[in-house]
Every structure is written in structure tokens, then in C-alpha cells.
Write a protein that holds these residues in place. Structure first.
Motif, PDB file in Angstrom:
ATOM      1  N   LYS A  20       0.829  -1.215   0.000  1.00  0.00           N
ATOM      2  CA  LYS A  20       0.000   0.000   0.000  1.00  0.00           C
ATOM      3  C   LYS A  20       0.861   1.261   0.000  1.00  0.00           C
ATOM      4  O   LYS A  20       0.843   2.063   0.931  1.00  0.00           O
ATOM      5  CB  LYS A  20      -0.930   0.003   1.216  1.00  0.00           C
ATOM      6  CG  LYS A  20      -1.942  -1.142   1.192  1.00  0.00           C
ATOM      7  CD  LYS A  20      -2.851  -1.109   2.421  1.00  0.00           C
ATOM      8  CE  LYS A  20      -3.850  -2.249   2.393  1.00  0.00           C
ATOM      9  NZ  LYS A  20      -4.744  -2.245   3.572  1.00  0.00           N
ATOM     10  N   VAL A  21       1.625   1.433  -1.089  1.00  0.00           N
ATOM     11  CA  VAL A  21       2.445   2.646  -1.230  1.00  0.00           C
ATOM     12  C   VAL A  21       2.162   3.273  -2.586  1.00  0.00           C
ATOM     13  O   VAL A  21       1.771   2.600  -3.538  1.00  0.00           O
ATOM     14  CB  VAL A  21       3.959   2.338  -1.092  1.00  0.00           C
ATOM     15  CG1 VAL A  21       4.271   1.810   0.296  1.00  0.00           C
ATOM     16  CG2 VAL A  21       4.414   1.339  -2.154  1.00  0.00           C
ATOM     17  N   GLU A  22       2.367   4.579  -2.677  1.00  0.00           N
ATOM     18  CA  GLU A  22       2.129   5.314  -3.912  1.00  0.00           C
ATOM     19  C   GLU A  22       3.196   4.969  -4.958  1.00  0.00           C
ATOM     20  O   GLU A  22       4.341   4.665  -4.617  1.00  0.00           O
ATOM     21  CB  GLU A  22       2.174   6.825  -3.642  1.00  0.00           C
ATOM     22  CG  GLU A  22       1.204   7.309  -2.578  1.00  0.00           C
ATOM     23  CD  GLU A  22      -0.230   7.350  -3.069  1.00  0.00           C
ATOM     24  OE1 GLU A  22      -0.436   7.235  -4.301  1.00  0.00           O
ATOM     25  OE2 GLU A  22      -1.135   7.499  -2.232  1.00  0.00           O
ATOM     26  N   ILE A  23       2.823   5.024  -6.216  1.00  0.00           N
ATOM     27  CA  ILE A  23       3.781   4.819  -7.303  1.00  0.00           C
ATOM     28  C   ILE A  23       4.723   6.026  -7.346  1.00  0.00           C
ATOM     29  O   ILE A  23       4.286   7.170  -7.265  1.00  0.00           O
ATOM     30  CB  ILE A  23       3.058   4.649  -8.650  1.00  0.00           C
ATOM     31  CG1 ILE A  23       2.157   3.411  -8.602  1.00  0.00           C
ATOM     32  CG2 ILE A  23       4.066   4.517  -9.792  1.00  0.00           C
ATOM     33  CD1 ILE A  23       1.281   3.248  -9.825  1.00  0.00           C
ATOM     34  N   SER A 140      -6.613  -3.105 -14.967  1.00  0.00           N
ATOM     35  CA  SER A 140      -5.554  -3.747 -14.196  1.00  0.00           C
ATOM     36  C   SER A 140      -5.150  -2.873 -13.017  1.00  0.00           C
ATOM     37  O   SER A 140      -4.997  -1.658 -13.174  1.00  0.00           O
ATOM     38  CB  SER A 140      -4.315  -4.001 -15.057  1.00  0.00           C
ATOM     39  OG  SER A 140      -3.236  -4.496 -14.261  1.00  0.00           O
ATOM     40  N   PRO A 141      -4.950  -3.477 -11.840  1.00  0.00           N
ATOM     41  CA  PRO A 141      -4.310  -2.736 -10.761  1.00  0.00           C
ATOM     42  C   PRO A 141      -2.851  -2.494 -11.146  1.00  0.00           C
ATOM     43  O   PRO A 141      -2.296  -3.230 -11.979  1.00  0.00           O
ATOM     44  CB  PRO A 141      -4.414  -3.693  -9.565  1.00  0.00           C
ATOM     45  CG  PRO A 141      -4.488  -5.055 -10.183  1.00  0.00           C
ATOM     46  CD  PRO A 141      -5.221  -4.880 -11.474  1.00  0.00           C
ATOM     47  N   VAL A 142      -2.259  -1.482 -10.578  1.00  0.00           N
ATOM     48  CA  VAL A 142      -0.845  -1.184 -10.805  1.00  0.00           C
ATOM     49  C   VAL A 142      -0.220  -0.848  -9.465  1.00  0.00           C
ATOM     50  O   VAL A 142      -0.754  -0.024  -8.707  1.00  0.00           O
ATOM     51  CB  VAL A 142      -0.656   0.008 -11.776  1.00  0.00           C
ATOM     52  CG1 VAL A 142       0.840   0.289 -11.987  1.00  0.00           C
ATOM     53  CG2 VAL A 142      -1.333  -0.257 -13.117  1.00  0.00           C
ATOM     54  N   GLY A 143       0.912  -1.465  -9.157  1.00  0.00           N
ATOM     55  CA  GLY A 143       1.572  -1.156  -7.893  1.00  0.00           C
ATOM     56  C   GLY A 143       2.730  -2.090  -7.620  1.00  0.00           C
ATOM     57  O   GLY A 143       3.123  -2.908  -8.460  1.00  0.00           O
ATOM     58  N   TYR A 144       3.262  -1.960  -6.420  1.00  0.00           N
ATOM     59  CA  TYR A 144       4.401  -2.777  -6.008  1.00  0.00           C
ATOM     60  C   TYR A 144       3.909  -4.056  -5.342  1.00  0.00           C
ATOM     61  O   TYR A 144       2.895  -4.066  -4.645  1.00  0.00           O
ATOM     62  CB  TYR A 144       5.299  -1.970  -5.061  1.00  0.00           C
ATOM     63  CG  TYR A 144       5.756  -0.667  -5.677  1.00  0.00           C
ATOM     64  CD1 TYR A 144       6.737  -0.651  -6.658  1.00  0.00           C
ATOM     65  CD2 TYR A 144       5.167   0.547  -5.297  1.00  0.00           C
ATOM     66  CE1 TYR A 144       7.135   0.551  -7.249  1.00  0.00           C
ATOM     67  CE2 TYR A 144       5.563   1.741  -5.879  1.00  0.00           C
ATOM     68  CZ  TYR A 144       6.544   1.744  -6.849  1.00  0.00           C
ATOM     69  OH  TYR A 144       6.922   2.913  -7.435  1.00  0.00           O
TER      70      TYR A 144
END
Length: 279
Positions: A20-23, A140-144
């Protein structure tokens, strides 16, 4: 940034649990440049694919819409979505452009997950101001990557048999459907075809079939439709086209997409010719 489509195709996997962190800003810049570049968002059949990256806060978009994925996605801080005309070739173009961006995101260390059936279209429709002539084929979700997969993610990967792919002899053929194409026969086409084989598809149905001409100057792409999956599988055809084109160009195998008089005898009504990669 050094980019290898082949490396991205090999390393990409569906990510359903996110940190749960910002790109980061530098990665957002690359994404936004892609979304504005007409050469990147134009599909092989000529459609300009309009995509948007939504930032989320508590699963709510900046426009105040709650994103619903039926519990499939956990922790994502951003989503990629767009619209397409209700047209076969436009949907294929959407799949092609979307996968092109997915591969770029993969190369930057960002996770994604193709969603075509397991998301609420109404919230995205409001954000994208969808009109009656358009659809939202996939998001699509996008993230780490999250540190730990959820139980649902592990089950869905097992249920979809995501790590299994059809063997070569079921997908690739020489001159006609009567003769399978061996890797030895494929020669310089082996890697591009393998990149098609390992691509993602709806429920891992792998609807692509490729028949290589006798002189290997043309690769005819055909669509093996599965009842009940046809619309989703048009996206899969776009993914296959993206993988074949990107890997061919990376390896110096020149060519382009065109419709040809292929001469292939097709007896099954579920199999349809789409287009050819002409060298």
C-alpha cells in the motif's frame, strides 16, 4: 531505461496482492508519457486506445468512485483502465496496447493483473464517462508487489492453471493444420512464437493458433474461440500480437501486420483467421 520486451514477457505474472504505497514520481512520468504517445497507443488495426491511470485512496478514485474487484485485488493504490468501441478489431487493439503498457510496467518492477470479468464496470464507466457505443474490455491494478499472497490469490492461480501452457504442437503449425511446427523448423521464429505461447489469456484458454507459410515469410494468426469466452479472448489475440511483434523486433526479425489470402483450410467453425505477420 533499457527495455527488453522478451525479458518482461518472461517475468510478468498476475499480481493480486499489493504493497500500500504510492507509485514513485519517476515511474508515473514514464507511464504518463506512454499514455500521451500516439505511436504507443495506436493498435495494429488503427484504433487509438485511450487509457487512464486512476490513483486510489481507500479504494476510492479521485472522482469519488469506489472500485469493486469482488475481493480479488488487495492493497492496490492505482488502476489502469480505458474504453474501446464495440468492434472486434478495436477490442483486439485494446488488448495489444494494454499489454504493451503492462510489459513496460513489468520492466519497471510494477505488478499488474489483467481483469476482464472480475471487476465492477459501473464505477469505471462513471470515471471514464462511458457512452453507449463503448465498452471497458479490461482493467488492471498497478503497484508494487505485496510481501505475501492472499489465500484467494493462490487459489485463483491454481484454479486458472496459470503456470501451465499448451504444448507447441497444439498451437503452431506448418503450411496447414495437418502438420505441427517443430522448434527446429521454426529457427529464428522460435523465440517470438514461444513468447506467444507463454502469454496470459482468459482462464488460460490460449485461443491463438499460428500457421507458418511454407517459405516462412508469413505467420498467419487464427482465433480458436471458446464458447462463452469470445469477447474476453479478443483481448488475448491482441496480447499474442503484441508479444509476437515486440519479440520479433527485438530480435531483428522484420515484418508487419497485414491481411493475406492465406489459403488455410479451416473446417472448424470456432476457428477464424485474424491477420498475418508478413516478413
Amino acid at each position: 531505461m533499457e527495455y527488453s520486451a522478451i525479458k518482461a514477457i518472461k517475468s510478468r505474472r498476475s499480481v493480486r496482492t499489493y504493497d500500500k504505497v504510492e507509485i514513485r514520481e519517476e515511474e508515473l512520468k514514464v507511464i504518463n508519457e506512454f499514455l500521451k504517445d500516439e505511436s504507443q497507443i495506436k493498435g495494429p488495426f488503427g484504433s487509438m486506445v485511450s487509457l487512464k491511470l486512476f490513483n486510489l485512496e481507500g479504494n476510492i478514485t479521485e472522482g469519488g468512485q469506489k472500485i469493486g474487484t469482488y475481493g480479488v485485488i488487495k492493497g492496490a493504490k492505482a488502476f489502469l483502465a480505458g474504453t474501446s468501441k464495440k468492434d472486434k478489431e478495436a477490442i483486439i487493439d485494446y488488448g495489444y496496447v494494454f499489454e504493451r503498457l503492462v510489459l513496460l510496467l513489468t520492466s519497471m518492477g510494477l505488478g499488474t493483473c489483467w481483469l476482464a470479468g472480475t471487476f465492477s464496470r459501473s464505477s469505471f464507466a462513471k470515471e471514464l464517462k462511458l457512452n453507449e457505443s463503448e465498452i471497458i474490455p479490461a482493467v488492471s491494478p498497478v503497484g508494487y508487489f505485496g510481501e505475501k499472497k492472499s489465500m484467494l490469490e493462490s487459489f485463483m492461480r491454481f484454479a486458472a492453471k496459470s503456470d501451465n501452457r499448451k504444448p507447441w504442437e497444439e498451437l503452431f503449425f506448418f503450411k496447414s493444420f495437418d502438420k505441427a511446427l517443430s522448434k527446429e523448423m521454426a529457427r529464428e521464429l522460435e523465440v517470438p512464437l514461444e513468447m506467444v505461447r507463454i502469454g496470459p489469456s482468459a482462464s488460460n484458454k490460449q485461443p491463438w493458433r499460428i500457421v507458418v507459410s511454407e517459405d516462412k515469410s508469413a505467420l498467419h494468426l487464427l482465433f480458436a474461440k471458446t464458447p462463452g469466452y469470445a469477447d474476453f479472448q479478443l483481448l488475448d489475440i491482441g496480447i499474442a500480437m503484441c508479444h509476437l511483434e515486440q519479440s520479433c523486433r527485438e530480435l531483428g526479425v522484420s515484418g508487419g501486420w497485414t491481411k493475406l489470402d492465406h489459403g488455410i483450410s479451416v473446417t472448424e467453425t470456432s476457428i477464424e483467421y485474424i491477420v498475418s505477420w508478413k516478413r
